[in-house]
Write a protein that holds these residues in place. Structure first.
Motif, PDB file in Angstrom:
ATOM      1  N   VAL A 195       6.215   8.572  -3.295  1.00 58.66           N
ATOM      2  CA  VAL A 195       7.397   8.267  -4.103  1.00 58.66           C
ATOM      3  C   VAL A 195       7.600   9.407  -5.090  1.00 58.66           C
ATOM      4  O   VAL A 195       6.716   9.716  -5.892  1.00 58.66           O
ATOM      5  CB  VAL A 195       7.238   6.929  -4.844  1.00 58.66           C
ATOM      6  N   GLU A 196       8.762  10.058  -5.017  1.00 58.77           N
ATOM      7  CA  GLU A 196       9.067  11.203  -5.874  1.00 58.77           C
ATOM      8  C   GLU A 196      10.423  11.020  -6.548  1.00 58.77           C
ATOM      9  O   GLU A 196      11.245  10.224  -6.093  1.00 58.77           O
ATOM     10  CB  GLU A 196       9.077  12.496  -5.063  1.00 58.77           C
ATOM     11  N   SER A 197      10.626  11.775  -7.622  1.00 59.77           N
ATOM     12  CA  SER A 197      11.914  11.779  -8.303  1.00 59.77           C
ATOM     13  C   SER A 197      12.398  13.211  -8.431  1.00 59.77           C
ATOM     14  O   SER A 197      11.785  14.019  -9.137  1.00 59.77           O
ATOM     15  CB  SER A 197      11.802  11.144  -9.696  1.00 59.77           C
ATOM     16  N   ALA A 198      13.504  13.531  -7.725  1.00 60.92           N
ATOM     17  CA  ALA A 198      14.069  14.884  -7.816  1.00 60.92           C
ATOM     18  C   ALA A 198      14.555  15.162  -9.235  1.00 60.92           C
ATOM     19  O   ALA A 198      14.480  16.298  -9.714  1.00 60.92           O
ATOM     20  CB  ALA A 198      15.215  15.034  -6.817  1.00 60.92           C
ATOM     21  N   THR A 199      15.035  14.114  -9.919  1.00 65.47           N
ATOM     22  CA  THR A 199      15.504  14.281 -11.301  1.00 65.47           C
ATOM     23  C   THR A 199      14.360  14.692 -12.204  1.00 65.47           C
ATOM     24  O   THR A 199      14.473  15.657 -12.982  1.00 65.47           O
ATOM     25  CB  THR A 199      16.127  12.972 -11.812  1.00 65.47           C
ATOM     26  N   TYR A 200      13.237  13.983 -12.127  1.00 73.80           N
ATOM     27  CA  TYR A 200      12.086  14.308 -12.973  1.00 73.80           C
ATOM     28  C   TYR A 200      11.497  15.669 -12.595  1.00 73.80           C
ATOM     29  O   TYR A 200      11.052  16.435 -13.471  1.00 73.80           O
ATOM     30  CB  TYR A 200      11.007  13.229 -12.842  1.00 73.80           C
ATOM     31  N   GLN A 201      11.500  15.995 -11.310  1.00 71.86           N
ATOM     32  CA  GLN A 201      10.979  17.290 -10.883  1.00 71.86           C
ATOM     33  C   GLN A 201      11.844  18.418 -11.430  1.00 71.86           C
ATOM     34  O   GLN A 201      11.339  19.482 -11.809  1.00 71.86           O
ATOM     35  CB  GLN A 201      10.902  17.346  -9.359  1.00 71.86           C
ATOM     36  N   GLY A 202      13.176  18.196 -11.479  1.00 73.33           N
ATOM     37  CA  GLY A 202      14.072  19.199 -12.044  1.00 73.33           C
ATOM     38  C   GLY A 202      13.832  19.401 -13.528  1.00 73.33           C
ATOM     39  O   GLY A 202      13.890  20.530 -14.035  1.00 73.33           O
ATOM     40  N   ILE A 203      13.556  18.309 -14.239  1.00 73.37           N
ATOM     41  CA  ILE A 203      13.278  18.400 -15.676  1.00 73.37           C
ATOM     42  C   ILE A 203      11.966  19.125 -15.928  1.00 73.37           C
ATOM     43  O   ILE A 203      11.870  19.982 -16.826  1.00 73.37           O
ATOM     44  CB  ILE A 203      13.239  16.991 -16.301  1.00 73.37           C
ATOM     45  N   ASP A 204      10.934  18.810 -15.131  1.00 71.39           N
ATOM     46  CA  ASP A 204       9.607  19.387 -15.358  1.00 71.39           C
ATOM     47  C   ASP A 204       9.490  20.818 -14.840  1.00 71.39           C
ATOM     48  O   ASP A 204       8.663  21.594 -15.330  1.00 71.39           O
ATOM     49  CB  ASP A 204       8.533  18.521 -14.689  1.00 71.39           C
ATOM     50  N   GLY A 205      10.287  21.161 -13.820  1.00 72.30           N
ATOM     51  CA  GLY A 205      10.207  22.494 -13.237  1.00 72.30           C
ATOM     52  C   GLY A 205       9.002  22.701 -12.348  1.00 72.30           C
ATOM     53  O   GLY A 205       8.736  23.815 -11.893  1.00 72.30           O
ATOM     54  N   VAL A 206       8.251  21.659 -12.105  1.00 72.25           N
ATOM     55  CA  VAL A 206       7.069  21.740 -11.260  1.00 72.25           C
ATOM     56  C   VAL A 206       6.792  20.346 -10.720  1.00 72.25           C
ATOM     57  O   VAL A 206       7.165  19.346 -11.342  1.00 72.25           O
ATOM     58  CB  VAL A 206       5.844  22.265 -12.054  1.00 72.25           C
ATOM     59  N   THR A 207       6.135  20.253  -9.570  1.00 70.58           N
ATOM     60  CA  THR A 207       5.823  18.959  -8.976  1.00 70.58           C
ATOM     61  C   THR A 207       4.405  18.547  -9.338  1.00 70.58           C
ATOM     62  O   THR A 207       3.457  19.302  -9.106  1.00 70.58           O
ATOM     63  CB  THR A 207       5.970  19.003  -7.445  1.00 70.58           C
ATOM     64  N   ARG A 208       4.280  17.372  -9.939  1.00 69.27           N
ATOM     65  CA  ARG A 208       2.963  16.833 -10.292  1.00 69.27           C
ATOM     66  C   ARG A 208       2.852  15.413  -9.752  1.00 69.27           C
ATOM     67  O   ARG A 208       3.783  14.628  -9.849  1.00 69.27           O
ATOM     68  CB  ARG A 208       2.761  16.795 -11.815  1.00 69.27           C
ATOM     69  N   TYR A 209       1.673  15.105  -9.203  1.00 65.54           N
ATOM     70  CA  TYR A 209       1.454  13.782  -8.629  1.00 65.54           C
ATOM     71  C   TYR A 209       0.359  13.038  -9.388  1.00 65.54           C
ATOM     72  O   TYR A 209      -0.538  13.647  -9.985  1.00 65.54           O
ATOM     73  CB  TYR A 209       1.030  13.894  -7.162  1.00 65.54           C
ATOM     74  N   THR A 210       0.442  11.717  -9.343  1.00 65.16           N
ATOM     75  CA  THR A 210      -0.659  10.870  -9.781  1.00 65.16           C
ATOM     76  C   THR A 210      -1.037   9.949  -8.633  1.00 65.16           C
ATOM     77  O   THR A 210      -0.229   9.719  -7.722  1.00 65.16           O
ATOM     78  CB  THR A 210      -0.276  10.043 -11.025  1.00 65.16           C
ATOM     79  N   GLU A 211      -2.264   9.433  -8.665  1.00 62.01           N
ATOM     80  CA  GLU A 211      -2.747   8.580  -7.589  1.00 62.01           C
ATOM     81  C   GLU A 211      -2.610   7.108  -7.987  1.00 62.01           C
ATOM     82  O   GLU A 211      -2.951   6.719  -9.096  1.00 62.01           O
ATOM     83  CB  GLU A 211      -4.217   8.879  -7.293  1.00 62.01           C
ATOM     84  N   LEU A 212      -2.096   6.307  -7.073  1.00 63.30           N
ATOM     85  CA  LEU A 212      -2.055   4.862  -7.243  1.00 63.30           C
ATOM     86  C   LEU A 212      -2.550   4.238  -5.941  1.00 63.30           C
ATOM     87  O   LEU A 212      -1.809   4.135  -4.966  1.00 63.30           O
ATOM     88  CB  LEU A 212      -0.638   4.377  -7.561  1.00 63.30           C
TER      89      LEU A 212
END
Length: 248
Positions: A195-212
């Motif tokens: 599950v990813e968010s293109a909006t949040y990735q655009g704000i952060d400028g980098v892709t970061r994941y967490t584990e669930l």
């Protein structure tokens, strides 16, 4: 010495008889697996006891169980909160692929070698929930939006107010991934769609994941819903801290 009195009450068991065949069983006795309905649990909504995969009811049973669980007395349980949470878990959710399912379910085996705290935390993940002990009673809250009904004013506050407007960038993530117990893979841990968010990735400028990881979730759709809830919760960055009177 096995007699009719040996009834294995309270023990989950299976009896399997195999006819020896060196061709079929060249590697020895095969592993035998079974799909089992678990312990019957109490439902405070209608005072019945039966099998259920309702997350709230399973957690309630673990709290009350005096052999493997916490053995909590009924006087220490806010049953109203569990009834509300059980209704939430039973809500029907339409699926994009067609059909529907219950909003939150709990399926799996409790590992009694873990501490009760670890067991409860893993069980709560299946409904994105929180277990709270306050005023001498346990209450439960499932993942849903609730309209605020309580107002705190200056008469309730007994300290300075601290406001944090933004989380550290190292604590932010814009994607969630993990595993669930897939029925298509004999309930072994399998990755659900990230599950990813293109909006949040655009704000952060980098892709970061967490584990669930969701050991008690057997639906890919539910796993993705829980991951999306966690992702959106992580972006609610405004935090207000203050000490209040007990009525808060």
């Amino acid at each position: 010495d096995w007699t009719a009195d040996h009834r294995l009450q309270g023990v989950a068991y299976i009896v399997v008889q195999l006819k020896y065949d060196p061709n079929k069983y060249s590697n020895g006795v095969p592993n035998v697996t079974a799909l089992v309905e678990g312990k019957e649990v109490y439902d405070p909504r209608d005072t019945t006891t039966s099998f259920s995969s309702n997350s709230a009811l399973c957690i309630l049973d673990y709290l009350r169980d005096d052999e493997y669980g916490l053995g909590v007395d009924d006087a220490e349980i806010d049953f109203t909160s569990f009834e509300y949470a059980a209704d939430l878990c039973d809500e029907t959710v339409a699926l994009d692929a067609g059909g529907s399912e219950s909003r939150y379910t709990l399926n799996g085996i409790v590992d009694t070698s873990l501490s009760p705290k670890q067991v409860i935390e893993e069980m709560l993940v299946s409904m994105g929930g929180k277990l709270v002990y306050a005023a001498g009673r346990f209450s439960i809250v499932g993942a849903e939006y609730r309209t605020p009904t309580i107002t705190i004013d200056e008469d309730d506050i007994i300290s300075d107010i601290s406001v944090i407007t933004k989380n550290s960038s190292r604590d932010l993530y814009n994607g969630v991934r993990g595993v669930f117990a897939s029925p298509d893979d004999l309930y072994q841990p399998v990755e659900y769609p990230t599950v990813e968010s293109a909006t949040y990735q655009g704000i952060d400028g980098v892709t970061r994941y967490t584990e669930l990881n969701l050991p008690y979730t057997t639906s890919s759709a539910t796993a993705q819903r829980l991951a999306k809830i966690l992702l959106n919760q992580s972006r609610q960055e405004l935090t207000i801290q203050m000490r209040c009177k007990l009525n808060a």
